[in-house]
Scaffold this active site. Sequence first.
Site, PDB file in Angstrom:
ATOM      1  N   LYS A 124      17.508  44.700  62.723  1.00 29.18           N
ATOM      2  CA  LYS A 124      18.197  45.413  61.637  1.00 29.18           C
ATOM      3  C   LYS A 124      19.687  45.064  61.632  1.00 29.18           C
ATOM      4  O   LYS A 124      20.303  44.896  60.585  1.00 29.18           O
ATOM      5  CB  LYS A 124      17.998  46.932  61.783  1.00 29.18           C
ATOM      6  CG  LYS A 124      16.561  47.370  61.468  1.00 29.18           C
ATOM      7  CD  LYS A 124      16.328  48.854  61.742  1.00 29.18           C
ATOM      8  CE  LYS A 124      14.857  49.215  61.490  1.00 29.18           C
ATOM      9  NZ  LYS A 124      14.578  50.650  61.673  1.00 29.18           N
ATOM     10  N   GLN A 176      16.796  55.593  65.394  1.00 29.33           N
ATOM     11  CA  GLN A 176      15.528  54.894  65.583  1.00 29.33           C
ATOM     12  C   GLN A 176      14.521  55.799  66.298  1.00 29.33           C
ATOM     13  O   GLN A 176      14.838  56.427  67.309  1.00 29.33           O
ATOM     14  CB  GLN A 176      15.762  53.595  66.381  1.00 29.33           C
ATOM     15  CG  GLN A 176      14.554  52.685  66.503  1.00 29.33           C
ATOM     16  CD  GLN A 176      14.152  52.001  65.198  1.00 29.33           C
ATOM     17  OE1 GLN A 176      14.928  51.889  64.259  1.00 29.33           O
ATOM     18  NE2 GLN A 176      12.918  51.539  65.126  1.00 29.33           N
ATOM     19  N   ASP A 198      17.195  56.273  56.010  1.00 25.57           N
ATOM     20  CA  ASP A 198      15.770  56.211  56.357  1.00 25.57           C
ATOM     21  C   ASP A 198      14.933  57.095  55.430  1.00 25.57           C
ATOM     22  O   ASP A 198      13.705  56.984  55.410  1.00 25.57           O
ATOM     23  CB  ASP A 198      15.560  56.731  57.793  1.00 25.57           C
ATOM     24  CG  ASP A 198      15.402  55.615  58.813  1.00 25.57           C
ATOM     25  OD1 ASP A 198      14.958  54.521  58.425  1.00 25.57           O
ATOM     26  OD2 ASP A 198      15.703  55.858  59.992  1.00 25.57           O
TER      27      ASP A 198
HETATM   28  N1  L34 Z   1      14.347  55.725  62.287  1.00 20.63           N
HETATM   29  N2  L34 Z   1      12.561  54.593  63.212  1.00 20.63           N
HETATM   30  C1  L34 Z   1      13.390  54.792  62.174  1.00 20.63           C
HETATM   31  N3  L34 Z   1      13.281  54.102  61.013  1.00 20.63           N
HETATM   32  C2  L34 Z   1      12.317  53.160  60.873  1.00 20.63           C
HETATM   33  O1  L34 Z   1      12.175  52.531  59.702  1.00 20.63           O
HETATM   34  C3  L34 Z   1      11.464  52.893  61.938  1.00 20.63           C
HETATM   35  N4  L34 Z   1      10.503  51.903  61.911  1.00 20.63           N
HETATM   36  C4  L34 Z   1       9.254  52.098  62.641  1.00 20.63           C
HETATM   37  C5  L34 Z   1       9.603  52.545  64.066  1.00 20.63           C
HETATM   38  N5  L34 Z   1      10.701  53.473  64.116  1.00 20.63           N
HETATM   39  C6  L34 Z   1      11.591  53.652  63.108  1.00 20.63           C
HETATM   40  C7  L34 Z   1      10.774  50.592  61.842  1.00 20.63           C
HETATM   41  O2  L34 Z   1      11.863  50.145  61.507  1.00 20.63           O
HETATM   42  C8  L34 Z   1       8.632  50.722  62.599  1.00 20.63           C
HETATM   43  N6  L34 Z   1       9.698  49.848  62.144  1.00 20.63           N
HETATM   44  C9  L34 Z   1       9.612  48.438  62.104  1.00 20.63           C
HETATM   45  C10 L34 Z   1      10.664  47.659  61.677  1.00 20.63           C
HETATM   46  C11 L34 Z   1      10.587  46.274  61.651  1.00 20.63           C
HETATM   47  C12 L34 Z   1       9.464  45.648  62.076  1.00 20.63           C
HETATM   48  C13 L34 Z   1       8.402  46.401  62.508  1.00 20.63           C
HETATM   49  C14 L34 Z   1       8.478  47.782  62.525  1.00 20.63           C
HETATM   50  C15 L34 Z   1       9.431  44.151  62.071  1.00 20.63           C
HETATM   51  O3  L34 Z   1      10.415  43.521  61.851  1.00 20.63           O
HETATM   52  N7  L34 Z   1       8.284  43.538  62.364  1.00 20.63           N
HETATM   53  C16 L34 Z   1       8.116  42.120  62.421  1.00 20.63           C
HETATM   54  C17 L34 Z   1       7.851  41.669  63.842  1.00 20.63           C
HETATM   55  C18 L34 Z   1       8.919  42.052  64.794  1.00 20.63           C
HETATM   56  C19 L34 Z   1       8.542  41.783  66.258  1.00 20.63           C
HETATM   57  O4  L34 Z   1       8.612  40.628  66.665  1.00 20.63           O
HETATM   58  O5  L34 Z   1       8.157  42.736  66.957  1.00 20.63           O
HETATM   59  C20 L34 Z   1       6.945  41.751  61.541  1.00 20.63           C
HETATM   60  O6  L34 Z   1       6.877  40.598  61.126  1.00 20.63           O
HETATM   61  O7  L34 Z   1       6.086  42.614  61.299  1.00 20.63           O
END
Ligand code: L34
Length: 293
Positions: A53, A97, A120
């Site tokens: 982020k 987070q 959020d």
């Molecule tokens: N406050 N907490 C708050 N806001 C959020 O919006 C989140 N979330 C969830 C967990 N806790 C939070 C996220 O940001 C889940 N989440 C999230 C964000 C980004 C990705 C996955 C979950 C993401 O970038 N995923 C990548 C892979 C990243 C990796 O290598 O692990 C993808 O391609 O899916």
Amino acid sequence: MANILDGIKLSKQIKQEIKEEVTEYVQKGHRPPHLSALLVGENGASVTYVDNKIKDCHAVGFRSSLVKLPETVTEEELLQEIKKLNEDDSLDGFIVQLPLPRHIDQEKIIMAIKPSKDVDGFHPENFGKMALEMEGFLPATPFGIMIMLERNHIPTQGKDVVVIGRSRIVGRPMSILMSRKGEPGDATVTLTHSRTKDLEEYTKKADIVITALGVPHFLKASMIKEGAVVVDVGITRVEDPTRERGFYLAGDVDYPEVFEKASWITPVPGGVGPMTRAMLLKNTMLAYTRKFL
Ligand code: L34
């Protein structure tokens, strides 16, 4: 064989749009938008998500700051930090987070976030506005899914949508957004959960299935109808010593078989996750531009 809902490609496009918007404001002499993230503890997945982020902020020309607190932080100390962020005028929005350590009351923390900085969209004021179709911040993951459907011209009006999972950050808001007026929206939504009797009975009839369970490979081809749209929000780290990182990322969907039967599918990784991040930027931009209204 399904078409792929490519979250990486679309999120890049959205980031490019945001970057151009930021450049315009900065050229007019305004400071850039500023997002802050509060991270408690060292949960591996949370660290990765928050790092990404922060990187996204720089990619679009935002300022960012990261407040890291130890796992042992008290609720009182965390509330103090939130108060500081609420009062900091150089900041347009911030996130805390999740998940938080168990000794901290998540509800109390979310309630302490100033709604106008709650990018959020987790505060009850924003959640309520969402449900009432009033303008506010939409939670990033469901918002990202809506934009993904919209930009890929996937019709939702009058469609049967089944959401699996009723979490406050994905399933529940997703079900509300899909049932709101508009396109995407105007769907007939069923929100299913752990107490649902015979889940398959619902998923088999659905035009669109959105899973947010966190159970790897849960949704099988036999559970959907031919040509369904499948959105996989699950992202679980499954231990695997043969991989460099020691794990692989698994969605809720049994991808190889569902891919053959669905009309559209989101991959994991590379689907919903990158969209979540792009929508956080979008919400921050919204918090920023509101100041000029
Ligand atoms: N406050 N907490 C708050 N806001 C959020 O919006 C989140 N979330 C969830 C967990 N806790 C939070 C996220 O940001 C889940 N989440 C999230 C964000 C980004 C990705 C996955 C979950 C993401 O970038 N995923 C990548 C892979 C990243 C990796 O290598 O692990 C993808 O391609 O899916």
